[in-house]
Design an enzyme around this catalytic site. Sequence first.
Site, PDB file in Angstrom:
ATOM      1  CB  CYS A 240      -0.932   0.039   1.216  1.00  0.00           C
ATOM      2  SG  CYS A 240      -1.682  -1.550   1.605  1.00  0.00           S
ATOM      3  CB  CYS A 243      -0.536   3.982  -4.227  1.00  0.00           C
ATOM      4  SG  CYS A 243      -0.153   3.124  -5.757  1.00  0.00           S
ATOM      5  CG  HIS A 244      -2.664   4.567  -0.312  1.00  0.00           C
ATOM      6  ND1 HIS A 244      -3.741   5.307  -0.732  1.00  0.00           N
ATOM      7  CD2 HIS A 244      -2.841   3.330  -0.835  1.00  0.00           C
ATOM      8  CE1 HIS A 244      -4.544   4.549  -1.472  1.00  0.00           C
ATOM      9  NE2 HIS A 244      -4.008   3.345  -1.552  1.00  0.00           N
ATOM     10  CG  MET A 281      -7.576   0.010  -4.748  1.00  0.00           C
ATOM     11  SD  MET A 281      -6.495   0.441  -3.392  1.00  0.00           S
ATOM     12  CE  MET A 281      -6.804  -0.950  -2.296  1.00  0.00           C
ATOM     13  CG  HIS A 519       4.025   8.656 -10.424  1.00  0.00           C
ATOM     14  ND1 HIS A 519       4.156   8.055  -9.198  1.00  0.00           N
ATOM     15  CD2 HIS A 519       3.851   7.649 -11.303  1.00  0.00           C
ATOM     16  CE1 HIS A 519       4.079   6.742  -9.341  1.00  0.00           C
ATOM     17  NE2 HIS A 519       3.882   6.472 -10.613  1.00  0.00           N
ATOM     18  CG  HIS A 561       0.823   6.106 -14.932  1.00  0.00           C
ATOM     19  ND1 HIS A 561       1.538   5.177 -15.655  1.00  0.00           N
ATOM     20  CD2 HIS A 561       1.212   5.950 -13.643  1.00  0.00           C
ATOM     21  CE1 HIS A 561       2.313   4.482 -14.820  1.00  0.00           C
ATOM     22  NE2 HIS A 561       2.133   4.940 -13.593  1.00  0.00           N
TER      23      HIS A 561
END
Length: 721
Positions: A240, A243-244, A281, A519, A561
């Site tokens: 996790c 991404c978080h 997700m 990113h 992305h």
Amino acid sequence: MKMLAMKNLLLKIPLYLISACLLMPLMIMDTWAAKGGGTGNATAGQTMFQSICFACHGVDAGGRFDRRSIKNKSATSVKNAVDHKAYAMAFLTYLTDADYNNLAAYLNIVSGAGAQKLYGIGNATNGEVLFRHACTGCHSINNGTSPGRGPDLKNVPSSPEWVQAFIAEPKAMATHAYTADLLAKYPYIMPNLGLGDYAALDMEAFIHKQQLNGPLLPGAPVALSPTEFDQTKNVYFDHCAGCHGVYRKGATGPNIEVARSTAIGTDGLGALMRYGTPGGMPSWGLSGALSEDNIAKLAAYLQLPPPTPPSLDMTAIQASWNLIVPVANRPAAPQTTRNWQNYFGVILRDASQVAIFDGDTKEEVVRLNVGFAVHILRSSSSGRYFYVIGRDGLVSMVDLWAGTPNIVASVKGCYDARSVESSKFTGYEDKYLIEGCYWPPQYVVYDGLTLQPLARNDLPMTSITGETLPEVRVAAIVASPFEPSWVVNQKESGYVGIVDYSQPGFPLVSNIATEKFLHDGGWDHTKRYFMTAANASNKMVIVDTATRSFVTSFTTGNRPHPGRGANWLDPVYGWVNATPHLGENKVSIYGADPAGRPDVAWKVVRNIILPGSGSLFLKTHPNSPWVLFDMALSTDSSQKQICAYSKQSGAIDRCFTVATNGRATHFEFNQAGTEVWIADWASNGSLIVLDGQTLAEVKRITGLPTPTGKFNVYNTTHDIY
Ligand code: DHE
């Protein structure tokens, strides 16, 4: 006849359907049982039937949520059913007389025996279990605040079939039963969870029951012992945190700090982890990556404050350094007759391995054990070495000149990492390597031939808007061909850093304020401009590395992305680049030639629609007529497809299925640009090699564990994309 038909019908209709909202339209439909297909076009009628009517009536019109056959119904019958405004069909009032005629023509010829016909009534108790398990990540019932992705279901329509069909066929129903303004309120169309028609009956029964029963309260989190908390911390870190964030403040994924996690609730968190979202997700539960036990514990862990993660100092980094083959013991010339410059390094993610394939013969040359859930590869500037980065921060260095490529050194400068890059400026070839960390907030520089650690530098912890951050992660890194520098994306803070590797200590000599949540990204065709996604800001950012300045940013769509992007010459707009999006099915193509075409530079010039969202990568090659896109994180069948955009025509030429076992993802061309490799991303996955011109399949290499990224030596060395 008619009396008999009615008797049969009443016997077949379950009692609960005999409600005020349903009985009327059913009786009317029966009275209208006129025969004959009229003058319509059955093919057009079939297309329409299969796009929406099948959701209630079944693929063969023999009955589904609406329990009886509608074969042979006339245009008037269908029109009357719609016009009667029974809620279940009222949304179809936009149909024209021609549509009704076409439908009738199709209903007159459709064959089948009610393959999807349903019996019995929904069980609300089962429905509650299913609803909590699958739906609570997006929906609440009656408690006013929904988790934010889908609506609170307090006012869901009273028609049972409408709701059942929506649960079973969300794409068809949302497309036809929602108006554009209603659709625009929600970030994406509800995915098909594939639970089956009887589950839809149960869930609908529960939803309508719960509407009368007040708010649906979340279940209590499980209690975690200190040992379980510690174990779950590691599960969070592995699945996790990427991404978080370790502090859960969000970046690529949303904020899931305690307040928000508690608002989503134990059930909702479980549903999200199990099924994922169309916004990107992953469906960790469905894919088997997280067990139900993991999910229950993670849902509890997220409702507790995060622990402070450890630091990793130079002494520990030095201790991790493993020089396996000293430089003096390595070959002075390639020990292989293979064309090593056309090798592909292929990531086998869940095996934590890299396979080296010969791009000419497509033989697997060797498979090497590398870091955990290995993420990407970069080449040294000579191309001789591959540097492999594991998510656990382990860098492995592969010598491609050995008869059989082997790992000659490894080192670990981070607990969590996604990128490495080599020194590419003249005079510094194969000299240094930078590793950027996701955790701790630092970058580490190594000797490029031995991986001996040379420096560890902390990142600035202040954002472009002045806040002090607990977590700043290094995302994409590129190496300038014009000066001894690396360009380093700092995700949370929004700075693009310039690290000068000609200076002692490898300092960050410039930090350029851009947009938050940086990113992935890559070079323009001149390698002067670094173009990168600020993904949670929905923007592309342009940095001029010659002047070390922020040029501009522009909004493209829901979470761009681009990977490293793709450079090509558009017949109208000159040099362009593009980004697909995680959260919508759009590709934004933008001008990328400020010298030749300043009028369109850094402006979106074309928006292209893909059949699905969740696109992770695009790629091209100077010798290819195509730009290729995947839709790997889509929640529908487009996840198995790729789309080919024609550079010449400026439009999608075709989309087609390439993956059989998993999701189609990531492209890499061979050195000559005559073939392109794609991954079928599954535990029993494959590499699919297509002809670069015709896109016909050339070879399928099967039996590979979770192939993801693939990197051709020549193209990676020369930044060809
Ligand atoms: Fe990646 C590139 C981060 C998930 C496959 N990925 C990148 C880059 C970053 C990044 C910062 C750019 C590196 C560079 O160019 O220097 N990736 C992350 C994440 O934080 C994220 C979202 C979640 C995580 O926990 O890691 C993530 N990435 C994935 C995947 O799930 C993918 C599809 C498969 C996997 O590895 O698990 C995946 N990412 C890739 C690939 C690239 C990449 C193949 C390189 C693309 C290229 O052509 O250069």
